[in-house]
Design an enzyme around this catalytic site. Structure first.
Site, PDB file in Angstrom:
ATOM      1  N   ARG B  35     -42.602  21.013  -3.557  1.00  0.00           N
ATOM      2  CA  ARG B  35     -41.851  21.346  -2.345  1.00  0.00           C
ATOM      3  C   ARG B  35     -41.499  22.821  -2.333  1.00  0.00           C
ATOM      4  O   ARG B  35     -41.431  23.473  -3.370  1.00  0.00           O
ATOM      5  CB  ARG B  35     -40.562  20.518  -2.302  1.00  0.00           C
ATOM      6  CG  ARG B  35     -40.838  19.028  -2.188  1.00  0.00           C
ATOM      7  CD  ARG B  35     -40.333  18.501  -0.863  1.00  0.00           C
ATOM      8  NE  ARG B  35     -40.762  17.134  -0.639  1.00  0.00           N
ATOM      9  CZ  ARG B  35     -41.414  16.755   0.456  1.00  0.00           C
ATOM     10  NH1 ARG B  35     -41.721  17.639   1.378  1.00  0.00           N
ATOM     11  NH2 ARG B  35     -41.749  15.503   0.629  1.00  0.00           N
ATOM     12  N   CYS B  36     -41.220  23.332  -1.123  1.00  0.00           N
ATOM     13  CA  CYS B  36     -40.888  24.728  -0.956  1.00  0.00           C
ATOM     14  C   CYS B  36     -39.673  25.094  -1.797  1.00  0.00           C
ATOM     15  O   CYS B  36     -38.789  24.268  -1.934  1.00  0.00           O
ATOM     16  CB  CYS B  36     -40.613  25.064   0.509  1.00  0.00           C
ATOM     17  SG  CYS B  36     -38.919  24.795   1.060  1.00  0.00           S
ATOM     18  N   PRO B  37     -39.583  26.260  -2.427  1.00  0.00           N
ATOM     19  CA  PRO B  37     -40.548  27.350  -2.310  1.00  0.00           C
ATOM     20  C   PRO B  37     -41.603  27.358  -3.418  1.00  0.00           C
ATOM     21  O   PRO B  37     -42.254  28.375  -3.617  1.00  0.00           O
ATOM     22  CB  PRO B  37     -39.649  28.579  -2.443  1.00  0.00           C
ATOM     23  CG  PRO B  37     -38.568  28.136  -3.378  1.00  0.00           C
ATOM     24  CD  PRO B  37     -38.381  26.653  -3.165  1.00  0.00           C
ATOM     25  N   ASP B  62     -46.936  20.443   1.039  1.00  0.00           N
ATOM     26  CA  ASP B  62     -45.627  20.701   1.637  1.00  0.00           C
ATOM     27  C   ASP B  62     -45.789  21.247   3.057  1.00  0.00           C
ATOM     28  O   ASP B  62     -46.468  22.257   3.254  1.00  0.00           O
ATOM     29  CB  ASP B  62     -44.894  21.729   0.761  1.00  0.00           C
ATOM     30  CG  ASP B  62     -43.508  22.048   1.295  1.00  0.00           C
ATOM     31  OD1 ASP B  62     -43.032  21.314   2.182  1.00  0.00           O
ATOM     32  OD2 ASP B  62     -42.912  23.024   0.820  1.00  0.00           O
TER      33      ASP B  62
END
Lengths: 364, 131
Positions: B35-37, B62
């Protein structure tokens, strides 16, 4: 608010003395807000919150224009109470053309050429545009956008829920929607303005509530609280907005001084009290937590901070960096007398907080 | 308006380059499921480890990567050579220009670029089995 609950407990529909007094108080609250918005009191309805007012405003415009078509034109940065029903209706009808999203530029401003082209698509029944965006603050060119609508006979719903009371009241609209929270009023009170020239009707039998525009009676103490909040907010609006604008400028400058940072939204043509920025290679959730640990409360549009794990649709529509994002919505100084000190604390803490969060991330 | 073949709408994208074509010459970073970042972080780390001018192919699931890879490329002055949906994930081909010398990367906020259209989701057709 305590006084409002004390005064406004009775049912305004009843004919006994307490009921008549409640009716009079509700009328007074309506007239304070209507006068502030520059509209006739009978055109202003209370709804259970801003998003409900958006949904009802849109639904009534659409139903009234059903012989023209069903297509909704809206900017890609609109509130999800506009975008989700629009997308859903198009999907349910099996006709993607019923939803016409209009792109925005890197500052979040709608492209007027694309706006006009979208309105030209056959079957366009209604258009929706914000006065300004609540996440990034950018104002929309309302007068020009409304003129394009008027030329084509398409009604325009203007969503002022982000800045009503804090910024100039919009004048170009066919339906105006506000939320008492934007002027420090209580949650649970939305404002729906329907001028007599606007063709608006809900499907089904008319209700007897709020001029037939809602089927839920307004909660009187909330309406009283909204009117009082409006009166206090507008009394200090210009001075408060000037001060807020200067505070936001200091936050923007402090963020911009940190390497690999994107300060989002129009730096000038914006709401006075909203600022958003994204820090490259930082975790938005960690940043909110790190600032919270230092006693500073901020919001975030990063995916990791949302229940859906999707990033802010506003940042994405602008092509702005969505991770490492924080958002500050400054309260009124009358509500938060320590506002200036809080901003100074944020500005002082930001470089260290960002560095700490970036270091944590590099270690992963 | 986004021209066909330029799915990110980013002017630095060269629509003639296919992310799968230069496989032999590139490093692939698998950030699927992250998932980000983290996908952008993995991309930045890979670029920093390679000689200047190396292309890195990032695979990510993502949804935030759609916007953030393009923003990263814009902020660091890199090149986004191509973007393609490959079934469950999306492949992004990025060429490091200044990533190997982060201190030389533009710092502070990039000047707002009103000419840059917003990133649109990648729209290239998927070729099954190519992932």
């Amino acid at each position: 608010m305590a006084a409002a609950w004390e005064a406004g407990w009775a049912d305004p529909r009843r004919l006994h003395a307490e009921g008549r007094r409640a009716r009079r108080l509700l009328d007074e609250a309506r007239s304070v807000l209507a006068q502030g918005l520059g509209v006739a009191p009978e055109t202003l309805s209370f709804t259970p919150g801003g998003p409900t007012a958006l949904r009802l405003g849109l639904e009534g415009l659409r139903y009234a224009a059903r012989r023209t078509g069903a297509r909704l034109v809206a900017a890609t940065v609109e509130h999800s109470a506009i975008l989700l029903p629009g997308r859903h209706a198009a999907a349910a009808a099996g006709d993607p053309g019923q939803f016409g999203p209009v792109p925005v530029d890197a500052l979040g401003r709608v492209d007027l050429g694309a706006w006009a082209a979208a309105l030209d698509s056959p079957g366009t029944a209604v258009a929706a545009l914000q006065s300004a965006n609540g996440e990034v603050g950018t104002r929309q060119p309302l007068a020009a956008a409304h003129e394009e609508c008027r030329r084509r006979g398409i009604p325009l719903l203007v969503d002022a829920t982000a800045g009503l009371g804090r910024d100039a009241t919009p004048e170009s609209y066919d339906v105006l929607v506000g939320d008492a929270r934007s002027f420090a009023g209580p949650p649970g009170i939305g404002l729906l303005v329907l001028p007599p020239r606007t063709r608006w009707r809900l499907p089904g039998p008319p209700t007897e509530v709020e001029g037939g525009r809602v089927d839920i009676e307004p909660v009187l103490p909330l309406a009283l609280g909204a009117a009082e909040a409006w009166a206090q907010t507008v009394a200090a609006r210009d001075a408060d907005a000037r001060a807020a604008r200067a505070l936001v400028d200091t936050i923007r400058a402090a963020a911009a001084a940190i390497p690999d940072t994107e300060v989002v939204g129009d730096p000038l043509d914006r709401l006075p009290h909203v600022v958003t920025c994204s820090f490259l290679l930082a975790d938005g959730e960690a940043l909110v937590t790190e600032l919270d640990r230092r006693g500073i409360a901020v919001a975030s549009g990063s995916a990791c901070t949302s229940s859906t794990l999707e990033p802010s649709h506003v940042l994405a529509a602008m092509g702005a960096l969505t991770h490492g994002n924080i958002r500050v919505t400054l309260p009124l100084e009358s509500v938060s007398p320590q506002r200036t000190d809080d901003v100074a604390a944020l500005v002082a803490a930001l470089p260290d907080a960002v560095a700490a969060v970036r270091a944590q991330l590099q270690a992963r | 308006m986004t021209p066909p073949g330029d799915p990110t709408g980013d002017p630095t994208v060269d629509p003639t380059v296919d992310p799968a074509e230069s496989d032999a010459a590139t490093v692939t970073v698998d950030a699927r499921g992250l998932r980000c970042p983290l996908p952008v972080l993995r991309l930045a780390q890979a670029l920093a480890q390679q000689p200047p001018g190396t292309a890195v192919r990032l695979l990510a699931t993502d949804p935030a990567a759609h916007t953030d890879v393009a923003a990263f490329v814009r902020m660091r002055g890199l090149l986004l050579l191509g973007v393609r949906v490959e079934g469950e994930h999306t492949a992004y081909l990025v060429r490091g220009v200044s990533a190997t010398a982060p201190e030389a990367a533009p710092s502070g906020p990039p000047a707002a670029d009103p000419g840059m259209p917003p990133a649109a989701p990648p729209a290239r057709p998927t070729t099954p089995g190519e992932a």
